[in-house]
Design an enzyme around this catalytic site. Structure first.
Site: not given
Length: 253
Positions: A27, A37-38, A40, A75, A118, A164, A191, A217
């Site tokens: 993001s 948001s993380d 990243d 992350e 990933d 999940d 996203k 979000y």
């Protein structure tokens, strides 16, 4: 010192001169950080970490990541360059930190090298974002990921996402929208942009659940997430429709 600078310092303290580059992705570079948001980051290293370095990096991240520390979730993925250049699939990651694994870390688990499909998506996002924090531009450090491997990496996570669905509904719906968008366009979008694309390609009866996930979000932290019974009832039919579209695109390849 801000959170990103602290992370860069932690990585440098653990790996020293063996850090080739540290890169923002996700993001932060694809559309801007949202309330939930993380942060990243992808770290490219010359060598694997030893056990003490892993524990040092993990301990630092536990202190500067997540709402319990009044900070964004982090992350962070570390990859040894020789594991991904020349590119091969599935790639192996050297270290992974994410808040969803916090309970395991606090129980004594230390991140170890493991296959990480990933990573194909993370590397593609890192190359597209082109945002080095340290080191050269990512295209000088990483090979491009073939589209076929982006597809493989995208669909590998589907079973786990379904597991999940009830506990992390917002993120799962947005991730399915991103997978569908990636397969259809060959691009990894933010996203909310992926949700926009998917909403434009869904029939009206399958839009409300994703529209709600997108609004959450953009505007809400996870603690503010609410789903009415009526919206919750639409989640599984929506997912079934999106997965059918994903399967249709896979079958055409």
């Amino acid at each position: 010192m801000n959170q990103v600078q602290e992370i860069v310092g932690l990585v440098g303290g653990a790996l020293g001169q063996d850090v080739i580059g540290t890169y923002l992705h996700g993001s932060s570079v694809l559309g801007g950080l949202r309330p939930a948001s993380d942060v990243d980051l992808l770290v490219v290293s010359r060598r694997p970490m030893d056990e003490q370095e892993r524990r040092t990096l993990l301990g630092g991240l536990l202190r500067i990541s997540g709402p319990r520390n009044n900070l964004r979730p982090v992350e962070l993925t570390v990859v040894v360059q020789a594991e991904v250049r020349p590119w091969r699939y599935p790639p192996t990651g050297d270290f992974l930190y994410g808040e969803w694994l916090r309970a395991e870390y606090q129980a004594g688990k230390v991140p170890q090298p493991e296959p990480m499909p990933d990573l194909a998506l993370l590397i593609a996002m890192t190359l597209a974002g082109d945002h080095p924090l340290t080191g050269p531009r990512p295209a000088q450090v990483l090979d491009p990921v073939p589209e076929a491997d982006l597809v493989r990496a995208s669909v590998t996570g589907v079973p786990g996402l379904l597991d999940d669905l009830d506990s992390d509904t917002r993120n799962v719906l947005l991730t399915f929208a991103r997978i569908w968008t990636t397969l259809a366009t060959g691009q990894i979008k933010s996203k909310d942009a992926a949700a926009d694309w998917a909403l434009a390609h869904l029939p009206p009866e399958h839009r409300p659940a994703l529209e709600h996930a997108r609004q959450l979000y953009l505007n809400c932290s996870y603690s503010q997430e609410r789903w009415s019974d009526a919206l919750r009832a639409q989640v599984r039919p929506h997912v079934d429709r999106v997965l059918a579209e994903i399967d249709r695109l896979r079958a055409r390849r």
